[in-house]
Motif scaffolding. Structure first.
Motif, short mmCIF file in Angstrom:
data_model
loop_
_atom_site.label_atom_id
_atom_site.label_comp_id
_atom_site.label_asym_id
_atom_site.label_seq_id
_atom_site.Cartn_x
_atom_site.Cartn_y
_atom_site.Cartn_z
N CYS A 214 0.84 -1.21 0.00
CA CYS A 214 0.00 0.00 0.00
C CYS A 214 0.87 1.25 0.00
O CYS A 214 1.84 1.35 0.74
CB CYS A 214 -0.89 0.00 1.24
SG CYS A 214 -1.82 1.53 1.46
N GLU A 215 0.49 2.21 -0.84
CA GLU A 215 1.21 3.48 -0.91
C GLU A 215 0.33 4.64 -0.46
O GLU A 215 0.66 5.80 -0.70
CB GLU A 215 1.72 3.71 -2.34
CG GLU A 215 2.76 2.69 -2.76
CD GLU A 215 3.26 2.89 -4.18
OE1 GLU A 215 2.73 3.77 -4.89
OE2 GLU A 215 4.17 2.14 -4.58
N GLY A 216 -0.80 4.31 0.16
CA GLY A 216 -1.64 5.35 0.75
C GLY A 216 -2.36 6.24 -0.25
O GLY A 216 -2.66 7.39 0.06
N HIS A 217 -2.63 5.72 -1.44
CA HIS A 217 -3.32 6.53 -2.44
C HIS A 217 -4.73 6.91 -2.01
O HIS A 217 -5.26 7.92 -2.46
CB HIS A 217 -3.38 5.79 -3.78
CG HIS A 217 -2.05 5.58 -4.41
ND1 HIS A 217 -1.37 6.60 -5.03
CD2 HIS A 217 -1.25 4.49 -4.48
CE1 HIS A 217 -0.22 6.13 -5.48
NE2 HIS A 217 -0.12 4.86 -5.15
N GLY A 218 -5.35 6.09 -1.18
CA GLY A 218 -6.64 6.45 -0.59
C GLY A 218 -7.84 6.18 -1.47
O GLY A 218 -8.95 6.60 -1.13
N MET A 219 -7.66 5.49 -2.59
CA MET A 219 -8.81 5.18 -3.45
C MET A 219 -9.83 4.34 -2.68
O MET A 219 -11.04 4.56 -2.78
CB MET A 219 -8.36 4.41 -4.69
CG MET A 219 -7.57 5.23 -5.67
SD MET A 219 -8.54 6.55 -6.38
CE MET A 219 -9.76 5.62 -7.29
N CYS A 220 -9.34 3.38 -1.93
CA CYS A 220 -10.25 2.49 -1.20
C CYS A 220 -11.07 3.28 -0.18
O CYS A 220 -12.28 3.09 -0.07
CB CYS A 220 -9.45 1.38 -0.51
SG CYS A 220 -8.09 1.96 0.51
N VAL B 232 -7.26 5.06 5.80
CA VAL B 232 -5.82 5.25 5.70
C VAL B 232 -5.37 5.78 7.06
O VAL B 232 -5.78 6.86 7.48
CB VAL B 232 -5.45 6.21 4.56
CG1 VAL B 232 -3.95 6.43 4.54
CG2 VAL B 232 -5.91 5.64 3.21
N VAL C 198 -3.10 1.75 4.61
CA VAL C 198 -4.50 1.37 4.79
C VAL C 198 -4.69 0.39 5.95
O VAL C 198 -3.83 -0.45 6.23
CB VAL C 198 -5.06 0.74 3.48
CG1 VAL C 198 -4.46 -0.63 3.23
CG2 VAL C 198 -6.58 0.67 3.51
N CYS D 6 -7.49 -0.13 -6.52
CA CYS D 6 -6.19 0.13 -5.89
C CYS D 6 -5.09 0.13 -6.94
O CYS D 6 -4.88 -0.88 -7.61
CB CYS D 6 -5.91 -0.92 -4.82
SG CYS D 6 -4.27 -0.69 -4.08
N PRO D 7 -4.38 1.23 -7.09
CA PRO D 7 -3.39 1.33 -8.16
C PRO D 7 -2.17 0.43 -7.97
O PRO D 7 -1.43 0.18 -8.93
CB PRO D 7 -2.98 2.81 -8.15
CG PRO D 7 -3.42 3.34 -6.84
CD PRO D 7 -4.54 2.49 -6.36
N VAL D 8 -1.95 -0.06 -6.76
CA VAL D 8 -0.78 -0.92 -6.54
C VAL D 8 -1.18 -2.36 -6.19
O VAL D 8 -0.35 -3.16 -5.75
CB VAL D 8 0.15 -0.35 -5.45
CG1 VAL D 8 0.76 0.96 -5.91
CG2 VAL D 8 -0.61 -0.16 -4.13
N ALA E 139 -2.88 -3.69 -3.76
CA ALA E 139 -2.56 -4.07 -2.37
C ALA E 139 -3.72 -4.77 -1.67
O ALA E 139 -3.54 -5.27 -0.57
CB ALA E 139 -2.16 -2.83 -1.59
N LEU E 140 -4.89 -4.79 -2.32
CA LEU E 140 -6.08 -5.35 -1.66
C LEU E 140 -6.51 -6.63 -2.34
O LEU E 140 -6.48 -6.75 -3.56
CB LEU E 140 -7.23 -4.34 -1.71
CG LEU E 140 -6.97 -3.00 -1.03
CD1 LEU E 140 -8.10 -2.04 -1.31
CD2 LEU E 140 -6.76 -3.17 0.46
#
Ligand code: SF4
Length: 62
Positions: free
Chosen positions: A10-16, A26, A32, A54-56, A58-59
């Motif tokens: 997770c890079e904390g993009h916050g989409m979720c 987050v 997250v 999630c762009p990376v 992570a979920l």
């Protein structure tokens, strides 16, 4: 059914969190933290959307 969040990815993009603020947060460390565990079947579509967004990647739903 559970949400699996890879906190190392997770890079904390916050989409979720933006999509489902009652299910993801987050944390102060910028990573997250799933809130609901286990999750309600009624939330499955929303969670799947968050997982897919999630762009990376992570979920995961397990
Ligand atoms: S969308 Fe992905 S990268 Fe962004 S906070 Fe959620 S899990 Fe982390």
């Amino acid at each position: 059914m559970k949400i699996n969040a890879d906190r190392t990815r997770c890079e904390g993009h916050g989409m979720c969190e933006a999509l489902a603020p009652n299910l993801f947060r987050v944390a102060d460390d910028g990573i997250v933290a799933p809130i609901a565990d286990p999750i309600d079947d009624n939330d499955r579509d929303l969670i799947q959307l968050a997982v897919d967004s999630c762009p990376v990647e992570a979920l995961r739903l397990t």
